[in-house]
Design an enzyme around this catalytic site. Structure first.
Site, PDB file in Angstrom:
ATOM      1  N   LYS A   1       0.805  -1.342   0.011  1.00  0.00           N
ATOM      2  CA  LYS A   1      -0.159  -0.030  -0.143  1.00  0.00           C
ATOM      3  C   LYS A   1       0.834   1.430  -0.153  1.00  0.00           C
ATOM      4  O   LYS A   1       0.638   2.137  -0.653  1.00  0.00           O
ATOM      5  CB  LYS A   1      -0.973   0.035   1.280  1.00  0.00           C
ATOM      6  CG  LYS A   1      -1.706  -1.341   1.534  1.00  0.00           C
ATOM      7  CD  LYS A   1      -2.526  -1.038   2.632  1.00  0.00           C
ATOM      8  CE  LYS A   1      -1.984  -1.163   3.761  1.00  0.00           C
ATOM      9  NZ  LYS A   1      -1.217  -2.391   4.132  1.00  0.00           N
TER      10      LYS A   1
ATOM     11  N   ARG B   1     -10.173   0.576   8.210  1.00  0.00           N
ATOM     12  CA  ARG B   1      -9.667  -0.841   8.400  1.00  0.00           C
ATOM     13  C   ARG B   1     -10.797  -1.407   9.364  1.00  0.00           C
ATOM     14  O   ARG B   1     -10.518  -2.697   9.751  1.00  0.00           O
ATOM     15  CB  ARG B   1      -8.316  -0.611   9.433  1.00  0.00           C
ATOM     16  CG  ARG B   1      -7.163  -0.783   8.981  1.00  0.00           C
ATOM     17  CD  ARG B   1      -5.994  -0.507   9.837  1.00  0.00           C
ATOM     18  NE  ARG B   1      -4.883  -1.577   9.847  1.00  0.00           N
ATOM     19  CZ  ARG B   1      -3.734  -0.986   9.324  1.00  0.00           C
ATOM     20  NH1 ARG B   1      -3.630   0.378   8.807  1.00  0.00           N
ATOM     21  NH2 ARG B   1      -2.554  -1.553   9.053  1.00  0.00           N
TER      22      ARG B   1
ATOM     23  N   ARG C   1      12.109  -5.093   5.326  1.00  0.00           N
ATOM     24  CA  ARG C   1      12.296  -3.922   4.866  1.00  0.00           C
ATOM     25  C   ARG C   1      12.921  -2.764   5.861  1.00  0.00           C
ATOM     26  O   ARG C   1      12.869  -2.833   7.157  1.00  0.00           O
ATOM     27  CB  ARG C   1      10.695  -3.143   4.440  1.00  0.00           C
ATOM     28  CG  ARG C   1       9.821  -3.105   5.803  1.00  0.00           C
ATOM     29  CD  ARG C   1       8.743  -2.310   5.300  1.00  0.00           C
ATOM     30  NE  ARG C   1       7.965  -2.480   6.574  1.00  0.00           N
ATOM     31  CZ  ARG C   1       6.441  -2.147   6.405  1.00  0.00           C
ATOM     32  NH1 ARG C   1       5.701  -1.788   5.557  1.00  0.00           N
ATOM     33  NH2 ARG C   1       5.678  -2.352   7.427  1.00  0.00           N
TER      34      ARG C   1
ATOM     35  N   ARG D   1      14.653   0.783  10.859  1.00  0.00           N
ATOM     36  CA  ARG D   1      13.274  -0.324  10.923  1.00  0.00           C
ATOM     37  C   ARG D   1      12.283  -0.034  11.759  1.00  0.00           C
ATOM     38  O   ARG D   1      12.420   0.480  12.921  1.00  0.00           O
ATOM     39  CB  ARG D   1      13.845  -1.724  11.001  1.00  0.00           C
ATOM     40  CG  ARG D   1      14.875  -2.163  10.097  1.00  0.00           C
ATOM     41  CD  ARG D   1      15.607  -3.569  10.276  1.00  0.00           C
ATOM     42  NE  ARG D   1      16.694  -3.502   9.460  1.00  0.00           N
ATOM     43  CZ  ARG D   1      16.674  -4.609   8.378  1.00  0.00           C
ATOM     44  NH1 ARG D   1      15.436  -5.082   7.992  1.00  0.00           N
ATOM     45  NH2 ARG D   1      17.791  -4.619   7.509  1.00  0.00           N
TER      46      ARG D   1
ATOM     47  N   ARG E   1      -0.721  -8.467  13.270  1.00  0.00           N
ATOM     48  CA  ARG E   1      -1.428  -7.680  12.195  1.00  0.00           C
ATOM     49  C   ARG E   1      -2.179  -8.099  11.463  1.00  0.00           C
ATOM     50  O   ARG E   1      -3.044  -7.650  10.887  1.00  0.00           O
ATOM     51  CB  ARG E   1      -0.090  -6.605  11.610  1.00  0.00           C
ATOM     52  CG  ARG E   1       0.526  -5.566  12.649  1.00  0.00           C
ATOM     53  CD  ARG E   1       1.713  -5.036  12.545  1.00  0.00           C
ATOM     54  NE  ARG E   1       1.912  -4.500  11.022  1.00  0.00           N
ATOM     55  CZ  ARG E   1       3.173  -4.345  10.416  1.00  0.00           C
ATOM     56  NH1 ARG E   1       4.199  -4.656  11.223  1.00  0.00           N
ATOM     57  NH2 ARG E   1       3.349  -3.865   9.374  1.00  0.00           N
TER      58      ARG E   1
HETATM   59  P1  AP5 Z   1       4.731  -1.822   1.827  1.00  0.00           P
HETATM   60  O1  AP5 Z   1       4.297  -0.787   0.603  1.00  0.00           O
HETATM   61  O2  AP5 Z   1       5.672  -0.979   2.809  1.00  0.00           O
HETATM   62  O3  AP5 Z   1       3.387  -2.440   2.599  1.00  0.00           O
HETATM   63  P2  AP5 Z   1       2.321  -1.848   3.219  1.00  0.00           P
HETATM   64  O4  AP5 Z   1       1.314  -2.424   2.615  1.00  0.00           O
HETATM   65  O5  AP5 Z   1       2.201  -0.229   3.342  1.00  0.00           O
HETATM   66  O6  AP5 Z   1       2.643  -2.216   4.570  1.00  0.00           O
HETATM   67  P3  AP5 Z   1       2.596  -1.668   6.171  1.00  0.00           P
HETATM   68  O7  AP5 Z   1       3.174  -2.658   7.088  1.00  0.00           O
HETATM   69  O8  AP5 Z   1       3.115  -0.370   5.990  1.00  0.00           O
HETATM   70  O9  AP5 Z   1       1.194  -1.740   6.346  1.00  0.00           O
HETATM   71  P4  AP5 Z   1       0.359  -1.818   7.748  1.00  0.00           P
HETATM   72  O10 AP5 Z   1      -1.011  -1.804   7.142  1.00  0.00           O
HETATM   73  O11 AP5 Z   1       0.644  -3.170   8.697  1.00  0.00           O
HETATM   74  O12 AP5 Z   1       1.167  -0.557   8.462  1.00  0.00           O
HETATM   75  P5  AP5 Z   1       0.558   0.703   9.007  1.00  0.00           P
HETATM   76  O13 AP5 Z   1       1.633   1.576   8.810  1.00  0.00           O
HETATM   77  O14 AP5 Z   1      -0.651   1.010   8.094  1.00  0.00           O
HETATM   78  O15 AP5 Z   1       5.802  -2.908   1.513  1.00  0.00           O
HETATM   79  C1  AP5 Z   1       6.202  -3.787   2.274  1.00  0.00           C
HETATM   80  C2  AP5 Z   1       7.566  -4.096   1.647  1.00  0.00           C
HETATM   81  O16 AP5 Z   1       7.475  -4.893   0.564  1.00  0.00           O
HETATM   82  C3  AP5 Z   1       8.735  -3.004   1.207  1.00  0.00           C
HETATM   83  O17 AP5 Z   1       9.770  -3.253   1.745  1.00  0.00           O
HETATM   84  C4  AP5 Z   1       8.552  -3.135  -0.373  1.00  0.00           C
HETATM   85  O18 AP5 Z   1       9.727  -2.448  -0.807  1.00  0.00           O
HETATM   86  C5  AP5 Z   1       8.071  -4.417  -0.651  1.00  0.00           C
HETATM   87  N1  AP5 Z   1       7.163  -4.424  -1.770  1.00  0.00           N
HETATM   88  C6  AP5 Z   1       5.972  -3.715  -1.889  1.00  0.00           C
HETATM   89  N2  AP5 Z   1       5.548  -4.194  -2.918  1.00  0.00           N
HETATM   90  C7  AP5 Z   1       6.326  -5.270  -3.627  1.00  0.00           C
HETATM   91  C8  AP5 Z   1       6.148  -6.151  -4.642  1.00  0.00           C
HETATM   92  N3  AP5 Z   1       5.090  -5.861  -5.516  1.00  0.00           N
HETATM   93  N4  AP5 Z   1       7.067  -6.995  -4.992  1.00  0.00           N
HETATM   94  C9  AP5 Z   1       8.218  -7.244  -3.953  1.00  0.00           C
HETATM   95  N5  AP5 Z   1       8.499  -6.348  -2.875  1.00  0.00           N
HETATM   96  C10 AP5 Z   1       7.428  -5.573  -2.685  1.00  0.00           C
HETATM   97  O19 AP5 Z   1       0.001   0.496  10.284  1.00  0.00           O
HETATM   98  C11 AP5 Z   1       0.553   0.210  11.356  1.00  0.00           C
HETATM   99  C12 AP5 Z   1      -0.023   0.117  12.690  1.00  0.00           C
HETATM  100  O20 AP5 Z   1      -0.679   1.565  12.936  1.00  0.00           O
HETATM  101  C13 AP5 Z   1      -1.236  -0.803  12.707  1.00  0.00           C
HETATM  102  O21 AP5 Z   1      -0.771  -1.941  12.967  1.00  0.00           O
HETATM  103  C14 AP5 Z   1      -2.144  -0.340  13.855  1.00  0.00           C
HETATM  104  O22 AP5 Z   1      -1.773  -0.438  14.996  1.00  0.00           O
HETATM  105  C15 AP5 Z   1      -1.984   1.198  13.543  1.00  0.00           C
HETATM  106  N6  AP5 Z   1      -3.009   1.774  12.405  1.00  0.00           N
HETATM  107  C16 AP5 Z   1      -2.804   2.072  11.293  1.00  0.00           C
HETATM  108  N7  AP5 Z   1      -3.820   2.566  10.736  1.00  0.00           N
HETATM  109  C17 AP5 Z   1      -4.929   2.403  11.508  1.00  0.00           C
HETATM  110  C18 AP5 Z   1      -6.197   2.368  11.234  1.00  0.00           C
HETATM  111  N8  AP5 Z   1      -6.859   2.819  10.296  1.00  0.00           N
HETATM  112  N9  AP5 Z   1      -7.081   2.048  12.351  1.00  0.00           N
HETATM  113  C19 AP5 Z   1      -6.385   1.365  13.582  1.00  0.00           C
HETATM  114  N10 AP5 Z   1      -4.946   1.247  13.573  1.00  0.00           N
HETATM  115  C20 AP5 Z   1      -4.462   1.811  12.660  1.00  0.00           C
END
Ligand code: AP5
Length: 215
Positions: free
Chosen positions: A13, A88, A127, A160, A172
């Site tokens: 994402k 979410r 990552r 990280r 997660r």
């Molecule tokens: P990346 O693009 O970083 O993946 P992502 O989907 O953005 O993953 P996140 O871990 O950031 O999502 P998340 O939803 O767990 O975390 P968030 O910060 O929202 O890609 C990952 C890796 O893969 C990278 O190294 C990239 O290079 C590689 N990659 C990407 N595409 C690829 C491909 N096609 N091929 C190969 N490699 C690839 O949330 C964190 C925390 O915040 C949550 O756990 C929760 O506690 C809180 N939170 C956030 N939003 C909310 C909400 N709306 N409600 C409640 N709690 C929330």
């Protein structure tokens, strides 16, 4: 245009949102980034969110919906929004409807990044980002051109995320299955969901999303 990027942790994402920002001048609204900034700044929201995020659980609906409303208020009306990691839960879905309607906006597309969960653990635990400019890298999939030096800003400092360890990633993912995947039928019923293969190479994923946006 206002779109949601939906998918489990590591689906890509954030990676795709940044590419859309660069290509189309849209704005990425990542609740994860907003919460991490609040934790770093030690704000009241950050103090509440810190332990919840470290455990891989979801922060309260009220907190994240308030953050999204504030960010939209700070944006130009004609700037498109990419919702990354929000909504979410079913409650957040309902809140987003109200938030958008109150600002004269509507949702155009929900892009579901379809992925193989087992591969995601490797993606997430490998990552890291530049500590200066935030550019993302991966131990195997996206390394700096010169080892140890950021391609974008030249910094030699990287970091990280504390929740990118395997145990927390599994929590997660369980949260995603239990609380986030069930919102897909809500958007499916509106006919605005497009499924994209998130296991394809990054450029192919970007091309598939772009094809949806120009439909
Ligand atoms: P990346 O693009 O970083 O993946 P992502 O989907 O953005 O993953 P996140 O871990 O950031 O999502 P998340 O939803 O767990 O975390 P968030 O910060 O929202 O890609 C990952 C890796 O893969 C990278 O190294 C990239 O290079 C590689 N990659 C990407 N595409 C690829 C491909 N096609 N091929 C190969 N490699 C690839 O949330 C964190 C925390 O915040 C949550 O756990 C929760 O506690 C809180 N939170 C956030 N939003 C909310 C909400 N709306 N409600 C409640 N709690 C929330």
């Amino acid at each position: 245009m206002n779109i949601i990027l939906l998918g489990p942790p590591g689906a890509g994402k954030g990676t795709q949102a940044l590419r859309l920002v660069e290509a189309h001048g849209m704005r990425q609204l990542s609740t994860g980034d907003m919460l991490r900034a609040a934790v770093k700044a030690g704000t009241p929201v950050g103090l509440q969110a810190k332990a919840v995020m470290a455990a891989g659980e979801l922060v309260s609906d009220a907190i994240v919906s308030a953050l999204i409303g504030e960010e939209l208020d700070a944006m130009a009306q004609d700037c498109g929004a990419i919702f990354d990691g929000y909504p979410r839960t079913a409650a957040q879905t309902e809140s987003l409807d109200g938030i958008l309607a109150a600002r004269g906006r509507s949702l155009d597309h929900v892009i579901e990044l379809a992925v193989d969960e087992d591969a995601l653990v490797e993606r997430i635990t490998g990552r890291y980002t530049c500590a200066e400019c935030g550019k993302g890298y991966h131990d195997h999939f996206e390394q700096p051109k010169v080892a140890g030096v950021c391609d974008k800003c030249g910094s030699t400092q990287f970091k990280r995320r504390p929740d990118d360890n395997e145990a927390t990633v599994r929590t997660r993912m369980a949260e995603y299955r239990a609380k986030t995947a069930p919102i897909l039928p809500i958007y499916d019923a509106r006919g605005i969901v497009a499924r994209v293969d998130g296991m394809a190479p990054m450029d192919a994923v970007t091309a598939a999303i772009t094809a949806v946006l120009v439909q």
